[in-house]
Design a protein around this motif. Structure first.
Motif, PDB file in Angstrom:
ATOM      1  N   MET A 172     -16.904  59.440 -49.113  1.00  0.00           N
ATOM      2  CA  MET A 172     -16.117  60.625 -48.759  1.00  0.00           C
ATOM      3  C   MET A 172     -15.119  60.291 -47.673  1.00  0.00           C
ATOM      4  O   MET A 172     -13.947  60.659 -47.721  1.00  0.00           O
ATOM      5  N   GLY A 173     -15.610  59.526 -46.634  1.00  0.00           N
ATOM      6  CA  GLY A 173     -14.710  59.134 -45.551  1.00  0.00           C
ATOM      7  C   GLY A 173     -13.620  58.224 -46.043  1.00  0.00           C
ATOM      8  O   GLY A 173     -12.463  58.320 -45.616  1.00  0.00           O
ATOM      9  N   GLY A 174     -13.961  57.324 -46.994  1.00  0.00           N
ATOM     10  CA  GLY A 174     -12.940  56.426 -47.519  1.00  0.00           C
ATOM     11  C   GLY A 174     -11.884  57.175 -48.306  1.00  0.00           C
ATOM     12  O   GLY A 174     -10.691  56.851 -48.267  1.00  0.00           O
ATOM     13  N   ALA A 175     -12.318  58.218 -49.027  1.00  0.00           N
ATOM     14  CA  ALA A 175     -11.346  59.010 -49.796  1.00  0.00           C
ATOM     15  C   ALA A 175     -10.394  59.754 -48.885  1.00  0.00           C
ATOM     16  O   ALA A 175      -9.208  59.963 -49.204  1.00  0.00           O
ATOM     17  N   LEU A 176     -10.882  60.170 -47.705  1.00  0.00           N
ATOM     18  CA  LEU A 176     -10.039  60.899 -46.753  1.00  0.00           C
ATOM     19  C   LEU A 176      -9.277  59.966 -45.832  1.00  0.00           C
ATOM     20  O   LEU A 176      -8.497  60.427 -44.982  1.00  0.00           O
ATOM     21  N   GLY A 177      -9.524  58.659 -45.944  1.00  0.00           N
ATOM     22  CA  GLY A 177      -8.835  57.691 -45.087  1.00  0.00           C
ATOM     23  C   GLY A 177      -9.476  57.504 -43.736  1.00  0.00           C
ATOM     24  O   GLY A 177      -8.807  57.041 -42.810  1.00  0.00           O
ATOM     25  N   VAL A 195     -12.494  55.654 -41.405  1.00  0.00           N
ATOM     26  CA  VAL A 195     -13.376  54.478 -41.371  1.00  0.00           C
ATOM     27  C   VAL A 195     -14.118  54.460 -40.044  1.00  0.00           C
ATOM     28  O   VAL A 195     -13.514  54.716 -38.993  1.00  0.00           O
ATOM     29  N   ILE A 196     -15.400  54.172 -40.103  1.00  0.00           N
ATOM     30  CA  ILE A 196     -16.229  54.080 -38.890  1.00  0.00           C
ATOM     31  C   ILE A 196     -16.522  52.616 -38.596  1.00  0.00           C
ATOM     32  O   ILE A 196     -16.969  51.876 -39.474  1.00  0.00           O
TER      33      ILE A 196
END
Length: 287
Positions: A1-6, A8-9
């Motif tokens: 989900m985070g990758g789709a929104l751009g 990164v942690i």
């Protein structure tokens, strides 16, 4: 989900390598970062800043032609300020560190005999650390510490070393035992000599006491019985002692058979012999 929104942690004690269209852009620190992938920006990789450990086993030969396995433990970490070099300059830093360890160990150990290898492990570790520090700093890596944790000779060599050590200890134990036995014999001889000396002193004092007693008896008898000489008194004393001895031999049932000259003439001989022995003992005894 985070990758789709751009988004990164990047974890703690880790940095990320951010690239845009395959070109390095910047180092991102721990936390959440917006990475618009649609613009060609992405996190190409992550680099841990934690201390890592690499154990390197190296086989080499000593100066006295003994093959040994040296186990070196290298603790290292990436330098945060040189994260670019640490990530991009080396494909495999662990393999590079291992190569340098091999090089230093195989250059140092062949100059030493086996005993020196065991005694100078810290010297070998210092040489490895210095060489690694010079080489790896240029690639963005810090060498925290280097240890030589084990030196393993061939099994037959270890067995021979143990046998040599056992033989040396056995030889030392034998020497100590011999010294103890020697000391014991010396003390025993000294004790025996002292015992014989004291026994001789006791016998001399006994003879002296007998002579003194006889002399006093002779003198007293001569004064009380006028006309008797010292020889007559001594003969009478000897005859009395002679018959007392015969009486004791006959009264005891446990005595063995004793053959002695017996008769009027024999008494004189016995008395003469006893008197001569006492007089000789008196003359040889210190007063």
């Amino acid at each position: 989900m985070g990758g789709a929104l751009g988004c990164v942690i990047v974890d703690q004690s880790t940095v990320g390598m951010q690239e845009q269209f395959g070109k390095f852009k910047k180092v991102v620190r721990p936390g959440i970062h917006f990475v618009p992938w649609c613009c060609g920006i992405n996190i190409a990789g992550r680099l841990s800043l934690r201390v890592q450990q690499l154990d390197v086993r190296c086989e080499t030969k000593t100066k006295d032609n003994v093959f040994v396995n040296i186990v070196a433990s290298v603790q290292y970490r990436a330098i945060q300020e040189a994260a670019f070099d640490a990530y991009y300059k080396l494909t495999n830093p662990r393999s590079q560190i291992q190569s340098y360890v091999f090089d230093v160990v195989r250059a140092s150990v062949p100059k030493m005999i086996l005993d020196d290898v065991f005694e100078q492990k810290s010297e070998i570790a210092r040489n490895v650390e210095e060489q690694l520090e010079k080489a790896m700093t240029n690639y963005g890596w810090e060498i925290v510490q280097t240890l030589i944790v084990d030196v393993e000779p061939d099994e037959t060599v270890k067995k021979a070393m143990n046998e040599i050590n056992a033989a040396q200890r056995s030889r030392l134990a034998t020497r100590e035992k011999a010294e103890a036995e020697k000391l014991l014999q010396v003390k025993r001889a000294e004790a025996e000599a002292e015992s014989k000396y004291l026994s001789g002193v006791g016998i001399a004092r006994q003879r002296q006491a007998i002579v003194d007693g006889l002399r006093e008896s002779v003198v007293a008898f001569s004064h009380n019985v006028p006309g008797t000489s010292a020889k007559d008194v001594l003969d009478m004393v000897m005859v009395t002692q002679y018959f007392d001895t015969m009486k004791e031999i006959g009264a005891s049932s446990k005595n063995s058979t004793v053959f002695i000259p017996h008769g009027p003439g024999a008494v004189g001989d016995v008395a003469e012999q006893i008197r001569n022995g006492l007089l000789q003992g008196s003359a040889g005894t210190p007063r």
